[in-house]
Design an enzyme around this catalytic site. Structure first.
Site, PDB file in Angstrom:
ATOM      1  N   SER A   1       0.825  -1.208   0.000  1.00  0.00           N
ATOM      2  CA  SER A   1       0.000   0.000   0.000  1.00  0.00           C
ATOM      3  C   SER A   1       0.858   1.257   0.000  1.00  0.00           C
ATOM      4  O   SER A   1       0.414   2.322  -0.456  1.00  0.00           O
ATOM      5  CB  SER A   1      -0.916   0.007   1.228  1.00  0.00           C
ATOM      6  OG  SER A   1      -1.794  -1.095   1.220  1.00  0.00           O
TER       7      SER A   1
ATOM      8  N   GLU B   1     -22.519  14.784  12.169  1.00  0.00           N
ATOM      9  CA  GLU B   1     -21.843  14.715  13.470  1.00  0.00           C
ATOM     10  C   GLU B   1     -20.408  14.205  13.374  1.00  0.00           C
ATOM     11  O   GLU B   1     -19.558  14.564  14.189  1.00  0.00           O
ATOM     12  CB  GLU B   1     -22.645  13.848  14.435  1.00  0.00           C
ATOM     13  CG  GLU B   1     -23.946  14.474  14.901  1.00  0.00           C
ATOM     14  CD  GLU B   1     -25.102  14.253  13.943  1.00  0.00           C
ATOM     15  OE1 GLU B   1     -26.182  14.833  14.169  1.00  0.00           O
ATOM     16  OE2 GLU B   1     -24.915  13.502  12.959  1.00  0.00           O
TER      17      GLU B   1
END
Length: 613
Positions: free
Chosen positions: A31, A355
């Protein structure tokens, strides 16, 4: 650097990522390898950062949202001369600053990552600080993986960034096609990502993520784009440069099978050092000074909602402290955060009903040196629990405020009732949990929060409650108040918030029937006042806790933990919300839940009778 040198730097970053993971025996080198060319170009040509002075106000910010690619970040730090070879190869070992996923143990890391989908939302908070508060030309770069683009929090951030025209924000998406268990949703379809980002109002650039010249042009285009954030969508190959692992499934999160062979294939170990561009001079200024806040004052006997006192106290804190900022989730009229908005609109951030972005924005603003208060209904903070958890990992200092707590809100019903919030916030590492019962207490605690460390939570109530404390009363964090006390007390009632008033009424009724009950206002739920509780337990032998919260993880557990050290424990009973509420008046709700004065008096009578027997 010339483009050939940039390509070589990308190879160096790949080699170092392979070496670090091999030394640790774990990690995510493939990655890291996909994004190495992106990182090389950013470091050498575009990032403006003084690694010797990470707090320099003009520094650009780099957030590695795909935190599992930490070997790449640490390889980048080695190329910049910030870490040496020995430290790089100590990756993931006990005591190392180079953890499996980056945290602010490193002075160049603003926020912990590793829970995917959080880097961009936090970076939006940093970019807002640069645009609206610092007013400095630093840029915020986010390196994201393609897998995390499935997270809903990413799209909260995408919309928020576009709405605020954050042209100082650049998102770099490493589209390497492969996730943990196989291909990602859109694989290498860059246009699929571009269409979505365009729909939200972003500027996008699609590039070959291994063409350093194209990457360089993309970063330049991002810098020249105004009124829109930019996303660089880079088509890459996981494990780039090593045939045995490149673009192959089943290798996520594993060191390369033959590191020596891979390093040779990548051209061997290199030791290039990059002279990173210095940030421009700049100084952050604040609109007002830093003085002692003068909280509002209320007369004993009046009825004032603690949410009202919070709003008025927050405005007073903002008047005294120029680095206090407030974030709202479109309920500022209910939480009373709007009082701050009217007096200090330049430091008020409307996040709308998002939120996760609310908490992430607070973390980003805190990383830039501000003192954020983020307010919404207590029930809805649960949506952002992972962001709160990661804020603690980030060592962030943020103030969370949950209003409309418990069944006491009345007829709105259970979807609006915060009944899990105390348990959630108590479980966060290093957190502070405060639950005031009257206006003067709320004002004092709201003010005190600004000077605390870590995650601070204030729970407020919707309805008016009697003011029982004078305006000059002090409420140290970690303390409590003994409101009823006699030498012949038979039981101690421990309450907080709305149940304090119910406990006082119950104690007065009990006294008329000859049962003396001590009443403790446990306004500091964490840290808890163990000394006062131990004294009460020793003198009365019985403790009854009463809370407008579910029994799991709330005030009852906080009190019980005080007596978990092996010493003789008092007889304990708990009153809490054990039913599923419906719609009713506040008084009916408290009675149905068994936490009103009648229920407390009945429980105390039964408890005392059993102890006597």
């Amino acid at each position: 650097m010339q483009y050939e040198e940039l390509a070589e730097l990308g190879q160096q970053l790949r080699v170092d990522a392979v070496r670090a993971a091999d030394a640790a025996g774990s990690g995510h080198p493939t990655s890291s390898m996909s994004a190495a060319d992106l990182a090389a170009v950013l470091l050498a040509h575009h990032l403006r950062f003084d690694f010797d002075h990470p707090d320099h106000p003009g520094n650009d910010r780099l957030v590695l949202s795909k935190g599992h690619a930490s070997p790449l970040l640490y390889a980048l730090y080695r190329a910049a001369g910030a870490v040496d070879e020995e430290e790089l190869l100590g990756y993931r070992t006990l005591g190392s600053r180079l953890e499996g996923h980056p945290t602010p143990r490193l002075p160049w890391v603003d926020t912990a990552t590793g829970s995917l989908g959080q880097g961009l939302p936090v970076a939006v908070g940093m970019a807002l600080a640069g645009q609206r508060l610092d007013r400095l030309p630093y840029r915020v770069y986010v390196l994201s993986g393609d897998s995390e683009m499935a997270e809903g929090s990413v799209w909260e951030a995408v919309e928020h960034a576009a709405y605020n025209h954050l042209d100082n924000l650049t998102l770099v998406v490493d589209v390497n096609r492969l996730g943990q268990r196989g291909p990602t949703r859109h694989e290498h379809d860059l246009d699929a990502y571009a269409r979505r980002l365009h729909a939200f109002g972003w500027h996008t650039v699609e590039v070959d993520g291994h063409d350093v010249q194209a990457i360089d042009a993309a970063f330049a285009e991002a810098r020249s784009t105004t009124r829109k954030p930019t996303a660089i969508l880079a088509r890459t190959r996981k494990g780039r440069g090593v045939e045995a692992v490149e673009d192959r499934e089943g290798l996520h999160g594993k060191p390369l099978p033959d590191a020596d062979e891979a390093i040779a294939e990548l051209g061997g170990v290199r030791h290039t050092r990059v002279t990173v561009q210095a940030p421009p001079d700049g100084k952050v200024t604040t609109a007002v000074g830093d003085t002692t806040p003068a909280p509002p004052r209320y007369d004993p006997g009046d009825r004032v909602a603690t949410r009202d006192a919070f709003g008025q106290a927050l405005a007073a804190v903002g008047a005294a402290r120029g680095r206090v900022v407030v974030l709202d989730a479109e309920v500022g009229d209910s939480t009373r955060a709007e009082v701050f908005a009217k007096e200090h609109p330049e430091r008020y951030f409307e996040c709308y009903i998002a939120e996760q972005q609310l908490v992430a924005g607070a973390v980003g603003l805190a990383a830039r040196g501000y003192v954020p208060y983020a307010a919404t209904f207590a029930a809805f903070l649960t949506r952002a629990h992972d962001f709160v958890r990661m804020a603690a990992v980030s060592r962030a200092g943020i103030n969370l405020v949950g209003s409309h707590a418990g069944v006491a809100i009345g007829p709105d019903g259970p979807s609006q009732m915060g009944l899990e919030d105390i348990a959630m916030l108590r479980s966060v590492h290093g957190s502070t949990v405060l639950y005031p019962c009257d206006a003067n207490q709320t004002a004092r605690l709201t003010t005190a929060m600004a000077d605390l460390d870590g995650i601070r939570y204030l729970r407020t109530s919707r309805g008016g409650t009697p003011v029982i404390y004078g305006p000059d009363e002090e409420f140290p964090v970690g303390g409590s108040k003994v409101l009823r006390r006699h030498d012949d007390d038979k039981v101690t009632i421990v309450a907080a918030g709305v149940t304090v008033h119910e406990a006082l009424e119950a104690a007065d009724r009990l006294a008329e029937s000859g049962i003396r009950a001590r009443v403790i206002d446990l306004y500091s739920v964490k840290p808890v006042d163990a000394d006062t509780l131990n004294e009460a337990a020793g003198q009365t032998g019985c403790i009854l806790t009463v809370e407008d919260h579910h029994p799991e993880g709330g005030i009852g557990d906080a009190v019980a933990e005080v007596f978990a050290d092996g010493r003789p424990a008092p007889r304990m009973a708990r009153l809490a919300v054990r039913n599923m509420p419906g719609s009713a008046t506040p008084e009916e709700q408290l009675h149905a839940a068994g936490i009103d004065a009648d229920s407390i008096a009945a429980a105390v009578t039964l408890l005392v009778e059993r102890v006597v027997a």
